[in-house]
Scaffold this active site. Structure first.
Site, PDB file in Angstrom:
ATOM      1  N   GLY A  61      15.719 -14.054  14.331  1.00  0.00           N
ATOM      2  CA  GLY A  61      14.937 -12.831  14.476  1.00  0.00           C
ATOM      3  C   GLY A  61      14.341 -12.329  13.175  1.00  0.00           C
ATOM      4  O   GLY A  61      13.839 -11.210  13.104  1.00  0.00           O
TER       5      GLY A  61
ATOM      6  N   LYS B 290      17.506 -11.997  25.142  1.00  0.00           N
ATOM      7  CA  LYS B 290      18.284 -10.925  24.500  1.00  0.00           C
ATOM      8  C   LYS B 290      18.163  -9.652  25.358  1.00  0.00           C
ATOM      9  O   LYS B 290      18.314  -9.737  26.561  1.00  0.00           O
ATOM     10  CB  LYS B 290      17.829 -10.705  23.056  1.00  0.00           C
ATOM     11  CG  LYS B 290      17.742 -11.999  22.261  1.00  0.00           C
ATOM     12  CD  LYS B 290      17.618 -11.746  20.791  1.00  0.00           C
ATOM     13  CE  LYS B 290      17.246 -13.030  20.074  1.00  0.00           C
ATOM     14  NZ  LYS B 290      17.519 -12.965  18.649  1.00  0.00           N
TER      15      LYS B 290
ATOM     16  N   ASN C  79      15.910 -17.298  24.989  1.00  0.00           N
ATOM     17  CA  ASN C  79      16.922 -16.251  25.065  1.00  0.00           C
ATOM     18  C   ASN C  79      16.210 -14.899  25.062  1.00  0.00           C
ATOM     19  O   ASN C  79      15.642 -14.496  24.049  1.00  0.00           O
ATOM     20  CB  ASN C  79      17.872 -16.393  23.861  1.00  0.00           C
ATOM     21  CG  ASN C  79      18.889 -15.273  23.784  1.00  0.00           C
ATOM     22  OD1 ASN C  79      19.067 -14.514  24.739  1.00  0.00           O
ATOM     23  ND2 ASN C  79      19.561 -15.158  22.643  1.00  0.00           N
TER      24      ASN C  79
ATOM     25  N   HIS D 144      26.901 -16.760  20.588  1.00  0.00           N
ATOM     26  CA  HIS D 144      25.664 -16.352  19.901  1.00  0.00           C
ATOM     27  C   HIS D 144      26.015 -15.422  18.726  1.00  0.00           C
ATOM     28  O   HIS D 144      26.898 -14.579  18.838  1.00  0.00           O
ATOM     29  CB  HIS D 144      24.715 -15.659  20.873  1.00  0.00           C
ATOM     30  CG  HIS D 144      23.333 -15.487  20.305  1.00  0.00           C
ATOM     31  ND1 HIS D 144      23.024 -14.470  19.434  1.00  0.00           N
ATOM     32  CD2 HIS D 144      22.211 -16.219  20.451  1.00  0.00           C
ATOM     33  CE1 HIS D 144      21.751 -14.582  19.084  1.00  0.00           C
ATOM     34  NE2 HIS D 144      21.233 -15.632  19.685  1.00  0.00           N
TER      35      HIS D 144
ATOM     36  N   GLU E 239      22.321 -22.250  14.814  1.00  0.00           N
ATOM     37  CA  GLU E 239      21.460 -21.095  14.566  1.00  0.00           C
ATOM     38  C   GLU E 239      21.920 -20.360  13.315  1.00  0.00           C
ATOM     39  O   GLU E 239      22.806 -19.496  13.395  1.00  0.00           O
ATOM     40  CB  GLU E 239      21.516 -20.141  15.765  1.00  0.00           C
ATOM     41  CG  GLU E 239      21.071 -20.752  17.071  1.00  0.00           C
ATOM     42  CD  GLU E 239      20.562 -19.694  18.026  1.00  0.00           C
ATOM     43  OE1 GLU E 239      19.415 -19.828  18.464  1.00  0.00           O
ATOM     44  OE2 GLU E 239      21.281 -18.726  18.307  1.00  0.00           O
TER      45      GLU E 239
ATOM     46  N   SER F 155      14.026 -18.343  14.432  1.00  0.00           N
ATOM     47  CA  SER F 155      12.598 -18.181  14.123  1.00  0.00           C
ATOM     48  C   SER F 155      11.759 -19.423  14.421  1.00  0.00           C
ATOM     49  O   SER F 155      10.841 -19.752  13.657  1.00  0.00           O
ATOM     50  CB  SER F 155      12.410 -17.708  12.680  1.00  0.00           C
ATOM     51  OG  SER F 155      13.019 -16.442  12.519  1.00  0.00           O
TER      52      SER F 155
END
Ligand code: PEP
Length: 236
Positions: free
Chosen positions: A166, A9, A7, A91, A160, A196
């Site tokens: 992150g 982002k 991803n 997300h 997630e 992560s």
């Protein structure tokens, strides 16, 4: 077989995305990788990439529309230009930073489901919920399935935990195993872990019971690193 997804982002430009995808494609071609690889570039970097069949380009987001007056959004009219048929929905950054509600998310899900898109649907709890224990965590996660048809044939799930995204803090193998096993018992769909994931832990995480692959942000943005991640998981 594992599914390994990147991803982007809000990272990479149109130019650097093209370099990334072409290098990735070359690597997959030369190394006969069997795992499914999915890359989600920014919407401005979507294009008609010439890729091997197991490299799929998806959209990080799109509105539940073909076209129309929805300033700042894209719809299927734009995605069709590049034959994109894969989308990330739910997300945590869209839920918590952009304020998408479960109602908006389920509407988007229904729309893209009706068009047969492959949907990577994300779920996960914030830290204050995790701290209340497994039962409350699962309760929170199950609420994120409100209005979501979990029998949809092209559905892939991604667990997630928000506190792991992150942050550099990966969930423990035990946490991942517990949550994945509980979700799998309810919904028998491919289930990725995200939060992560790194070069060093990707293989171990993907080998945990009921983990079918990984959705990776930060650690996937440098092409050499992403290739190493794919290399580390190629035998799974
Ligand atoms: C993500 O954005 O889906 C994600 C898992 O990010 P990171 O790998 O940076 O935690």
């Amino acid at each position: 077989m594992a599914i390994i997804a990147s991803n982007f982002k809000t990272n990479h430009t149109r130019k650097t995305t093209a370099v990334f995808i072409n290098r990735l494609n070359d690597y997959l071609l030369k190394n006969s990788i069997k795992n499914e690889i999915i890359v989600f570039p920014t919407s401005t970097s979507l294009d008609s990439f010439n890729t091997v069949s197991n490299l799929v380009i998806g959209a990080q987001n799109a509105y539940a529309t073909s076209s129309g007056s929805f300033t700042g959004e894209i719809g299927t009219f734009q995605l069709n230009e590049f034959e994109i048929k894969t989308i990330l929905i739910g997300h945590s950054e869209r839920r918590h930073i952009l304020g998408e509600t479960q109602k908006q998310i389920s509407k988007k899900y229904e729309f893209y489901k009706s068009l047969g898109y492959k949907i990577i649907y994300c779920i996960g709890e914030p830290l204050e919920v995790k701290n209340l224990g497994l039962e409350k965590t699962l309760e929170y996660i199950y609420e994120q399935f409100l209005g979501i048809d979990t029998n949809y044939e092209n559905l892939i799930l991604a667990y997630e935990p928000v506190w792991a995204i992150g942050t550099g803090v990966t969930a423990t193998n035990e946490d991942i195993k517990q949550v994945h096993t509980a979700i799998k018992q309810k919904i028998n769909k491919p289930l990725l872990y995200g939060g992560s994931v790194k070069i060093e832990n990707v293989k171990e995480i993907c080998q945990i019971e009921n983990v079918d692959g990984a959705l990776i942000g930060t650690a996937s943005w440098i092409i050499e690193d992403f290739i190493q991640i794919i290399e580390n998981t190629k035998d799974l």
